[in-house]
Design a protein around this motif. Sequence first.
Motif: not given
Length: 296
Positions: A266-292
């Motif tokens: 899902c997209f989130g973060g203050r600017a809606k351009h942080r992608l949150f990722i659920t992956a098996t046993t962990s949660v990850y995130s990465v900042i992208l250059n586009r908004k969700g």
Amino acid sequence: MSFFEVHDPAFGAYVLGNAPVKRLATGFDWVEGPVWFGDLGCLLFSDIPNNRILRWTEEGVTTFRSPSNYANGHTRDRQGRLVSCEHGLRRVTRTELDGTVTVIADGFDDKPLNSPNDVIVARDGGIWFSDPHYGIMTDYEGFRSAQELPCQVYRVDTSGKVEALISDMACPNGLAFSPDEMLLYVADTGRMHSKDPQHIRVYDMVGGRPVNGRLFHTISPGCADGIRCDSDGNLWSSAADGVHCIAPDGRLLGKILVPELVSNICFGGRAKHRLFITATTSVYSVILNRKGVQWP
Ligand code: MG
């Protein structure tokens, strides 16, 4: 190391080459259903086998709800309320602002739903959810039971009327609207223990109904589960090796590489351009250059 794999030069505009894929939390059994609450600065997500919904903030992870009735996918409605798919009680619920839980749908045609999996809310307030059979095929606390309805996609309108609007897929799972809501993407993950094709289909939205369903893209390796659109109409999809970015014409533009099998995003973060990722046993995130585009 690079966290990205470029398949089309256009992908360069969507990622920040030096942005890391960060592991935010780990030690879960199977995480799913991320949903961002910007007003609370937190991410909610399901740890399905442990029957709980967890809350991540920059300070750490706490329990939001346990037991969660084996909740899977979540989203927020136009009023910001949490909408959840529950495998255990085979229903879709809304958590009101005072914390009480309202049942949105738990049956169709006088039969129980299978196991609602993923959910999105349209601008008109309609709640769209997929109802594959995975939850009732899985033996969490004896929830395994007979399937009484085909695997379909339903819409619940603001009056509470439930309609089956997609019935031509083997096992619908993740859902996403294009930014203008003229297209509906649905991931088909196929029936368990079958050789059903696993792919993403796209439907034209005409008069509020999905028509002209057709193949959009086949994810490899793995298959699409959770999907989301960005503001340019690219579709971001879970995959076995990370998150894939697919152009509106169905071309793979590039990948975010994640070291565990990805279930949902899902997209989130203050600017809606942080992608949150659920992956098996962990949660990850990465900042992208586009908004969700997903709400909120
Ligand atoms: Mg799913």
